[in-house]
Every structure is written in structure tokens, then in C-alpha cells.
Design an enzyme around this catalytic site. Structure first.
Site, mmCIF file in Angstrom:
data_model
loop_
_atom_site.group_PDB
_atom_site.id
_atom_site.type_symbol
_atom_site.label_atom_id
_atom_site.label_comp_id
_atom_site.label_asym_id
_atom_site.label_seq_id
_atom_site.Cartn_x
_atom_site.Cartn_y
_atom_site.Cartn_z
ATOM 1 N N ASP A 33 -20.758 39.805 20.759
ATOM 2 C CA ASP A 33 -19.433 40.371 21.065
ATOM 3 C C ASP A 33 -18.845 39.527 22.200
ATOM 4 O O ASP A 33 -19.469 39.350 23.242
ATOM 5 C CB ASP A 33 -19.613 41.825 21.499
ATOM 6 C CG ASP A 33 -18.289 42.568 21.625
ATOM 7 O OD1 ASP A 33 -18.163 43.659 21.062
ATOM 8 O OD2 ASP A 33 -17.379 42.059 22.321
ATOM 9 N N ASP A 133 -13.818 40.129 17.297
ATOM 10 C CA ASP A 133 -14.628 39.417 18.296
ATOM 11 C C ASP A 133 -16.111 39.769 18.239
ATOM 12 O O ASP A 133 -16.808 39.620 19.231
ATOM 13 C CB ASP A 133 -14.072 39.660 19.706
ATOM 14 C CG ASP A 133 -14.466 41.015 20.252
ATOM 15 O OD1 ASP A 133 -14.687 41.945 19.459
ATOM 16 O OD2 ASP A 133 -14.569 41.125 21.492
ATOM 17 N N GLU A 134 -16.574 40.245 17.088
ATOM 18 C CA GLU A 134 -17.991 40.607 17.019
ATOM 19 C C GLU A 134 -18.564 40.469 15.626
ATOM 20 O O GLU A 134 -17.821 40.508 14.636
ATOM 21 C CB GLU A 134 -18.193 42.026 17.532
ATOM 22 C CG GLU A 134 -17.432 43.063 16.749
ATOM 23 C CD GLU A 134 -17.542 44.427 17.434
ATOM 24 O OE1 GLU A 134 -18.490 45.157 17.108
ATOM 25 O OE2 GLU A 134 -16.685 44.737 18.275
HETATM 26 N N1 DCP Z 1 -8.218 45.604 21.633
HETATM 27 C C1 DCP Z 1 -6.942 46.156 21.612
HETATM 28 N N2 DCP Z 1 -6.748 47.502 21.881
HETATM 29 C C2 DCP Z 1 -7.820 48.291 22.157
HETATM 30 C C3 DCP Z 1 -9.124 47.759 22.176
HETATM 31 C C4 DCP Z 1 -9.287 46.384 21.898
HETATM 32 O O1 DCP Z 1 -5.983 45.440 21.358
HETATM 33 N N3 DCP Z 1 -7.624 49.591 22.422
HETATM 34 C C5 DCP Z 1 -8.381 44.151 21.365
HETATM 35 C C6 DCP Z 1 -8.378 43.401 22.659
HETATM 36 C C7 DCP Z 1 -9.805 43.024 22.898
HETATM 37 C C8 DCP Z 1 -10.374 42.907 21.486
HETATM 38 O O2 DCP Z 1 -9.641 43.865 20.723
HETATM 39 O O3 DCP Z 1 -9.940 41.826 23.639
HETATM 40 C C9 DCP Z 1 -11.864 43.172 21.407
HETATM 41 O O4 DCP Z 1 -12.148 44.499 21.809
HETATM 42 P P1 DCP Z 1 -13.450 44.900 22.611
HETATM 43 O O5 DCP Z 1 -13.604 46.353 22.467
HETATM 44 O O6 DCP Z 1 -14.604 44.047 22.201
HETATM 45 O O7 DCP Z 1 -13.062 44.646 24.133
HETATM 46 P P2 DCP Z 1 -13.000 43.316 24.979
HETATM 47 O O8 DCP Z 1 -13.525 42.138 24.229
HETATM 48 O O9 DCP Z 1 -11.614 43.165 25.511
HETATM 49 O O10 DCP Z 1 -13.929 43.666 26.214
HETATM 50 P P3 DCP Z 1 -15.530 43.685 26.346
HETATM 51 O O11 DCP Z 1 -15.869 42.586 27.288
HETATM 52 O O12 DCP Z 1 -15.816 45.032 26.915
HETATM 53 O O13 DCP Z 1 -16.086 43.486 24.967
HETATM 54 CA CA CA Z 2 -15.513 42.154 23.194
HETATM 55 CA CA CA Z 3 -15.701 44.023 20.158
#
Ligand code: DCP
Ligand code: CA
Ligand code: CA
Length: 390
Positions: A33, A133-134
Site C-alpha cells: 500500500d 494504491d494497493e
Molecule cells: N482517497 C480519497 N478519499 C478518501 C480516501 C482515500 O480520495 N476518503 C484517495 C487518496 C489517497 C488514496 O485514495 O491517497 C489511497 O487511499 P489510502 O486509504 O491508502 O490512504 P493514503 O494512501 O492517502 O494514506 P496511507 O499512508 O494511510 O495509506
Molecule cells: Ca495508501
Molecule cells: Ca490504500
């Protein structure tokens, strides 16, 4: 060979037959991820942002600041900003900390995601993307079921993504998807958790049951009503009790998840990142109502695709192909995900109206695309489980 003895749910791996014709390997499953994905992409593109709070936002367009935070880097998170927070509120939290507010650019993140998935696919035995992203991956064969080789393998994957895209990720390795996913969650940001078969039980026991893959808010409160809070408590619950409450399939899954014996395989294949449909209009027109009407069947097709893959979307795009065959598009990104495209009929019509106004030309063909796909909540892509119950 201790690890192999320790592994109770052995998977026969036909590709790895030993000289005797049968050989059992402990499965080695990974989950990766990307860290604060959208915000990290922006940091890589503009290194001067590093050290400052950064948030990537969806603007709804109603007022200058209406909309929500999609994601934020860790500096902004330390100051209390999180995904889904209204922009106005997030800005207040970051006041005086020199924040950077960036408009979300789905197409850019999707392009990077596609490149990374492509590259990862070359490094593992099987890759199953589960979001932008995963992905889950299987490295049983390439590591021979050896968990120290699995650790090096995960380190190579991390190095490869840094090498090509300059992005960090978190990885979990374990004997099942559930263990791998928990491992990557715990490793965030930037870490690596390797849970060998023999440490699986002690790793799982103290965790909150709500952390298990596929356990959403509804299941969590049902479990709480039964007095079950931790994974260890769930693991000790009588199977019939779980089956009565959750049905045979999901009850069985919960127990397997809690013991790290879920057998759902990693199914190779690219997760769709968008669904679209383009039609040739009966005659060239700039009438947005007429265009939307002729797209009805196409929208129904996309609706069916969303339903059958349990996906919702964030962005809808109107596509117009003009009589000179040039293509023009207009998009709208929503604050929350939407699972029913037909509810956005008005929006689609409005986007075509804008296209008609800005191009001043008639359309020959027209289409609709939904992107920014996400799993519908509480139906995470436990592919096997869903395939059986749908
Ligand atoms: N995303 C979004 N709205 C949300 C949740 C996520 O647009 N409510 C988008 C932005 C994030 C991407 O999806 O960058 C991936 O979500 P993740 O849950 O994996 O969160 P992040 O990658 O941002 O953070 P982490 O480091 O906790 O994985
Ligand atoms: Ca992420
Ligand atoms: Ca994710």
C-alpha cells in the site's frame, strides 16, 4: 523445515512440484500500500513541499473552499487533518503552518498507479490490485516458501518503486491475505512487517477485530454485541455461534481470518480503474438532453458493471467527439463516492451542456466514463468470498 511443519493449512502448489511429484509450501502472501499516495505524488513532483503540511482536495465548486480532503501528508495528519474532512475545517487546523492545498488530479494518480502495478507484476508470482494504491501478491514459488527470502523480496519491491517513481510504500507479508493486509497497515508509513507462520497466532491475538480485512463497521458492532473485541477472542468463538449470527460462509470466513487461515488465493488480474461507454449519435447534435437520452443504454451498462464489481466512483466524465473527430471531455469529481450512475444523469447532461457551449460545435459521438473507482464499503474485494455469495 520447521515453518512447513508449523503450517496447518497447506496449499498444494502444482507449479512447485518436487521430484516426488507433490510438495507443500507454506504460502507467502504480501500486501503493499503506497504511503499517503496522492499527497506523496505531489511531494515528489514538487520537492519544496516536503516538511510542509500538504493536502490534496476535491473541490465541489459551490463556494471557493467547499469540498473535502482526499488525503493529507503526515505533517498535516499530525496537525489533525484526515481524509474526508471539510476543506474549511482542515485549513483552520493548518493555520500558521504554511499549508499547501492541492486540487485532486485523478488521471495523474491513475497513470502512476498503472505504471507501478505493471512493474510489480514482473517482480511477483501473481499480483491482484485491490485499489489505486494497493495490491495483494503471491511469492510462494519464487521464495520457495522461505520467510527470510520473502523479506528480501519485499525489500526489493520497495526499492524498485523508489527507484522508478520515488514513492515509498508499506508492505505486509504473511501466510494469508488477512495477515498480509494487517501487516501493511501496521507497517505504515514506509515499513515492512513479516509475520512468519509460527508467529501468526501471537501477532493476531491482541489486535482489534475491526482491523480484519472485510470487517466493516456493521460487522464490528455485531461482534461487540457478542462480547468479541479482539482477534484472539474471535478466534476462540464457537464456530456454530458465528455461523448463526453471520451465516455459514461469512461466519466461516471470520474464524479463518482470525486464525490467519483464510485460504482466498491471490487472483492475478488488473483491477479496473474506470468504466466507459461511447455511442455514435443518431445525428450530429449539440442538444445535451438529446445526447444524454441516447446514452441511456450506455449508462445502464456502466451501472451494471459497477454493481457486478461492487465498485463506486468519484469522477464522472462526459466525452464528446466532434464532427472533425477531435475529442473533448468535461469531468466532475464528487466529495463522496457514488455507486449509482443513473443518479448523476443531471450532472452528465450539465457536462454536455458545458461542452456544447465551450466547443460551439455539434457532437458526432458521445460517451460517459466513471473513474476513481473504490470498493463499496463493507464489501472489500475478498474476491473468493464475494464470488461465492453474489
Ligand atoms: N482517497 C480519497 N478519499 C478518501 C480516501 C482515500 O480520495 N476518503 C484517495 C487518496 C489517497 C488514496 O485514495 O491517497 C489511497 O487511499 P489510502 O486509504 O491508502 O490512504 P493514503 O494512501 O492517502 O494514506 P496511507 O499512508 O494511510 O495509506
Ligand atoms: Ca495508501
Ligand atoms: Ca490504500
Amino acid at each position: 523445515m520447521d515453518e512447513i511443519q508449523d503450517y496447518t493449512h497447506r496449499i498444494q502448489n502444482p507449479l512447485n512440484d518436487g521430484p516426488s511429484g507433490t510438495r507443500f509450501l507454506p504460502r507467502v502472501i504480501g500486501h503493499f500500500d503506497l504511503d499517503y499516495f496522492y499527497a506523496q505524488v505531489e511531494e515528489v513532483e514538487n520537492p519544496s513541499l516536503k516538511g510542509r503540511p500538504v493536502m490534496v482536495c476535491v473541490f465541489s465548486g459551490r463556494t471557493e473552499d467547499s469540498g473535502v480532503v482526499g488525503t493529507a501528508n503526515y505533517k498535516a495528519r499530525e496537525l489533525g487533518v484526515h481524509s474526508g474532512m471539510p476543506i474549511v475545517q482542515a485549513k483552520k487546523k493548518l493555520e500558521g503552518h504554511d499549508p499547501e492545498v492541492i486540487r485532486m488530479d485523478h488521471e495523474k494518480y491513475e497513470a502512476i498507479s498503472n505504471r507501478i502495478m505493471e512493474e510489480l507484476g514482473q517482480l511477483v508470482d501473481a499480483l491482484e490490485p485491490t485499489g489505486i494504491d494497493e495490491a495483494f501478491f503471491d511469492i510462494t514459488n519464487s521464495t520457495g516458501g522461505d520467510y527470510s527470502r520473502a523479506r528480501s523480496s519485499a525489500e526489493s519491491i520497495k526499492a524498485a518503486i523508489i527507484g522508478s517513481e520515488n514513492l515509498t510504500c508499506s508492505i505486509g507479508i504473511g501466510r494469508s491475505k488477512v495477515v498480509a493486509k494487517l501487516g501493511s497497515d501496521i507497517a505504515k508509513p514506509g515499513g515492512l512487517t513479516v509475520v512468519s507462520p509460527e508467529t501468526t497466532e501471537s501477532f493476531l491475538a491482541p489486535l482489534d477485530a475491526s482491523k480484519l480485512y472485510g470487517v466493516g463497521p456493521k460487522t464490528t458492532s455485531a461482534l461487540e454485541e457478542m462480547g468479541i473485541r479482539t482477534v484472539g477472542e474471535l478466534a476462540k468463538t464457537d464456530p456454530p455461534e458465528l455461523e448463526r449470527r453471520f451465516g455459514r460462509k461469512f461466519g466461516g470466513y471470520l474464524l479463518a481470518a482470525a486464525t490467519g487461515t483464510d485460504v482466498d488465493p491471490v487472483v492475478a488480474g488488473l483491477e479496473p480503474t474506470q468504466f466507459s461507454r461511447i455511442v455514435t449519435l443518431k445525428r450530429d447534435t449539440r442538444d445535451s438532453r438529446e445526447v444524454t437520452k441516447q446514452l441511456s443504454a450506455g449508462m445502464q451498462y456502466i451501472q451494471d458493471k459497477l454493481a457486478s464489481s461492487s465498485k463506486s466512483f468519484k469522477t464522472v466524465t462526459a466525452i464528446a467527439i466532434l464532427s472533425d473527430l477531435s475529442t473533448k471531455t468535461r469531468s466532475k469529481t464528487f466529495e463522496t463516492t457514488i455507486s449509482d450512475l443513473t443518479l448523476t444523469r443531471e450532472t452528465v447532461s450539465m457536462l454536455f451542456e458545458e461542452l456544447s457551449r465551450t466547443t460551439g460545435k455539434e457532437f458526432r459521438r458521445a460517451g460517459v466514463r466513471v473513474s476513481g473507482l473504490e470498493d463499496v464499503e463493507d464489501q472489500t474485494s475478498l474476491s473468493e468470498f464475494l464470488r461465492q455469495t453474489r
